[in-house]
Scaffold this active site. Structure first.
Site, PDB file in Angstrom:
ATOM      1  N   THR A  49     -10.451  13.402  10.596  1.00  0.00           N
ATOM      2  CA  THR A  49     -11.480  12.825  10.180  1.00  0.00           C
ATOM      3  C   THR A  49     -12.320  12.480  11.374  1.00  0.00           C
ATOM      4  OG1 THR A  49     -10.644  10.220  10.646  1.00  0.00           O
ATOM      5  CG2 THR A  49      -9.724  11.270   8.634  1.00  0.00           C
ATOM      6  N   CYS A  50     -13.652  11.651  11.000  1.00  0.00           N
ATOM      7  CA  CYS A  50     -14.552  11.434  12.150  1.00  0.00           C
ATOM      8  C   CYS A  50     -13.815  10.581  13.220  1.00  0.00           C
ATOM      9  CB  CYS A  50     -15.944  10.784  11.793  1.00  0.00           C
ATOM     10  SG  CYS A  50     -15.840   9.324  10.825  1.00  0.00           S
ATOM     11  N   ARG A  52     -10.043  10.344  13.544  1.00  0.00           N
ATOM     12  CA  ARG A  52      -8.978  10.321  14.142  1.00  0.00           C
ATOM     13  C   ARG A  52      -8.495  11.873  13.703  1.00  0.00           C
ATOM     14  NH1 ARG A  52      -5.689   6.758  12.441  1.00  0.00           N
ATOM     15  NH2 ARG A  52      -7.397   5.244  11.885  1.00  0.00           N
ATOM     16  N   SER A 109      -8.129   1.751  10.482  1.00  0.00           N
ATOM     17  CA  SER A 109      -9.479   2.256  10.374  1.00  0.00           C
ATOM     18  C   SER A 109     -10.449   1.337  11.466  1.00  0.00           C
ATOM     19  CB  SER A 109     -10.159   2.449   9.155  1.00  0.00           C
ATOM     20  OG  SER A 109      -9.475   3.067   8.311  1.00  0.00           O
ATOM     21  N   GLY A 189     -27.592  16.583   5.446  1.00  0.00           N
ATOM     22  CA  GLY A 189     -26.284  16.365   4.804  1.00  0.00           C
ATOM     23  C   GLY A 189     -26.402  16.021   3.321  1.00  0.00           C
ATOM     24  N   ALA A 190     -25.363  16.265   2.747  1.00  0.00           N
ATOM     25  CA  ALA A 190     -25.250  15.859   1.226  1.00  0.00           C
ATOM     26  C   ALA A 190     -23.993  15.733   0.820  1.00  0.00           C
ATOM     27  CB  ALA A 190     -26.298  16.753   0.337  1.00  0.00           C
ATOM     28  N   GLY A 191     -23.230  15.476   1.594  1.00  0.00           N
ATOM     29  CA  GLY A 191     -21.904  15.037   1.347  1.00  0.00           C
ATOM     30  C   GLY A 191     -21.504  13.843   0.792  1.00  0.00           C
TER      31      GLY A 191
END
EC number: 1.2.1.70
Length: 428
Positions: A49-50, A52, A109, A189-191
């Site tokens: 992930t961004c 980890r 997190s 971006g469009a996520g």
């Protein structure tokens, strides 16, 4: 066999290191294939992930497995092992189990209690199965972790009003820009992260939002989810033109290299034109050299820590009730793990006794001769099976029920020695 996790996170490494180790989803299959090709790694799952990058493994010889993962990370990131080690953490069995439970629950997190991580853990489980990295042990572990994460979301208050990376980025933008309603905002971006950005921007009063994406269909699909707001959509070739007209730009794309840098901005920005860039992607979408431009400010995910810290204390108290709930899921996994340890011994014992039963039955029937009918044979067959099952029942129940790990292992070793069992590789 042992479970281990080797990884790094926002706690151990800055974004410039994390982005080098990031494994985008399209690379997951080849990464799993490479890791499972190592001689000491039996199972593997990759959580990227961004904030980890964590690699979970099942290994017969843990030290060798950890070395193989470290070597893989060094080759993947092109960082020498000695540089990499200062950022890595390694957790073994009980600690690794506790860690994935806390991760799935959002307790590890950057944004304490954020819910997006649960979907990311679920995707890790799905991809691990799809690409044959996850087998019996990690399958059970990730299922238990997902159960833990869901329970924390539904049975505790930590998920109520939880912030996310996207909301923290919008919060930071509001602090820096002061009046979001007056700002022209562009999202690259469009996520999922972009959807959350739009959600939080409109809730803060932003009215001039543009979405730039490679696929117009995807951008329009996102805009339709907020149809009451006039959101404009653009294709990637229009990106620099749109940015030139913006006050704030949020980047959240899957690009593995920076898509914005000083040279590109210099071509479209007027001299001294102010622009703020909020990059929540890892790898980063914005090159660090943009900060060399006058009146251009760039922020990345590591800059969100100050915003997140503001509500940390209140959420930390909520996390305590979640920790108690996690203990139940950890215990459930440990009970399963303990029973798994006995499988090879029990299976080997049953197999050996069954072989003896069949051999002795065959001798007895041959001595009785051909006049001995099939019906009588069936009765004797059932009799011998019943005797074997009765004899094995109590030892097997006691072995599975033994709570003390060392006592259980001594029992298994005694059985193996007394019956001369060949159980192959044991769990340890």
């Amino acid at each position: 066999m042992n479970i281990a996790v080797v990884g790094l996170s926002h706690k151990t490494a800055p974004v410039e290191i994390r982005e080098k180790l990031s494994i985008p989803e399209p690379q997951t299959e080849s990464a799993i294939a490479q890791l499972t090709s190592y001689p000491h790694i039996d199972e593997v799952a990759i959580l990227s992930t961004c904030n980890r990058l964590e690699i979970y493994i099942v290994a017969g010889e843990t030290d060798h497995g950890i070395r193989e993962v470290t070597q893989f990370l060094s080759e993947h990131s092109k960082l020498p092992v000695h540089s990499l080690r200062q950022h890595l953490f390694v957790l073994l069995h009980e600690d690794a189990v506790m860690h994935i439970m806390r991760v799935a629950a959002g307790l590890d997190s950057l944004v304490l209690g954020e819910g997006q991580i649960l979907a990311q853990v679920k995707n890790t489980h799905k991809l691990g199965q799809q690409y044959n990295g996850i087998k019996t042990i990690l399958n059970r572990l990730f299922k238990q972790a997902l159960t833990a994460g869901k329970r924390v979301r539904t049975e505790t208050s930590i998920g109520t009003g939880a912030v996310s990376i996207s909301s923290a980025a919008v919060e930071l933008a509001q602090i820096k820009a002061e009046n979001l309603a007056a700002c022209r905002v562009t999202i690259l971006g469009a996520g999922k992260m972009s959807r959350l950005l739009v959600q939080h921007l409109v809730s803060k009063g932003a009215t001039q939002i543009s979405i730039v994406n490679r696929s117009r269909e995807r951008a329009q699909e996102l805009a339709k989810q907020f149809s009451e707001h006039p959101i404009r959509t653009h294709l990637l070739p229009e990106m620099m033109t749109v940015i030139a007209e913006s006050h704030l730009v949020f980047t959240s794309t899957s690009a593995t290299e920076p898509i914005l840098d000083r040279a590109k901005l210099e071509m479209v920005l007027a001299p001294n034109q102010p622009l703020m860039l909020f990059d929540i992607s890892v790898p980063r979408n914005v090159h660090t050299d943009v900060n060399e431009l006058v009146n251009v400010q760039a922020f990345n995910v590591d800059d969100l820590k100050a915003v997140v810290a503001q509500n940390y204390e209140s959420r930390r108290k909520m996390a305590q009730e979640a920790e108690r709930l996690l203990e139940e899921e950890i215990e459930a996994f440990d009970i399963w793990w303990r029973s798994l340890e006995t499988v090879s011994t029990i299976s080997s014992l049953r197999s050996k006794i069954e072989t003896i039963r069949e051999q002795e039955l065959e001798k007895a029937l041959s001595r009785l001769g051909s006049e001995f009918g099939d019906k009588h044979q069936e009765v004797i067959e059932a009799l011998t099976r019943g005797i074997v099952n009765k004899i094995l029942h109590d030892p097997m129940v006691q072995l599975r029920a033994q709570q003390d790990v060392e006592a259980r292992r001594r029992c298994m070793q005694t059985l193996q020695m007394l019956f001369n069992l060949d159980v192959g590789e044991q769990f340890s």
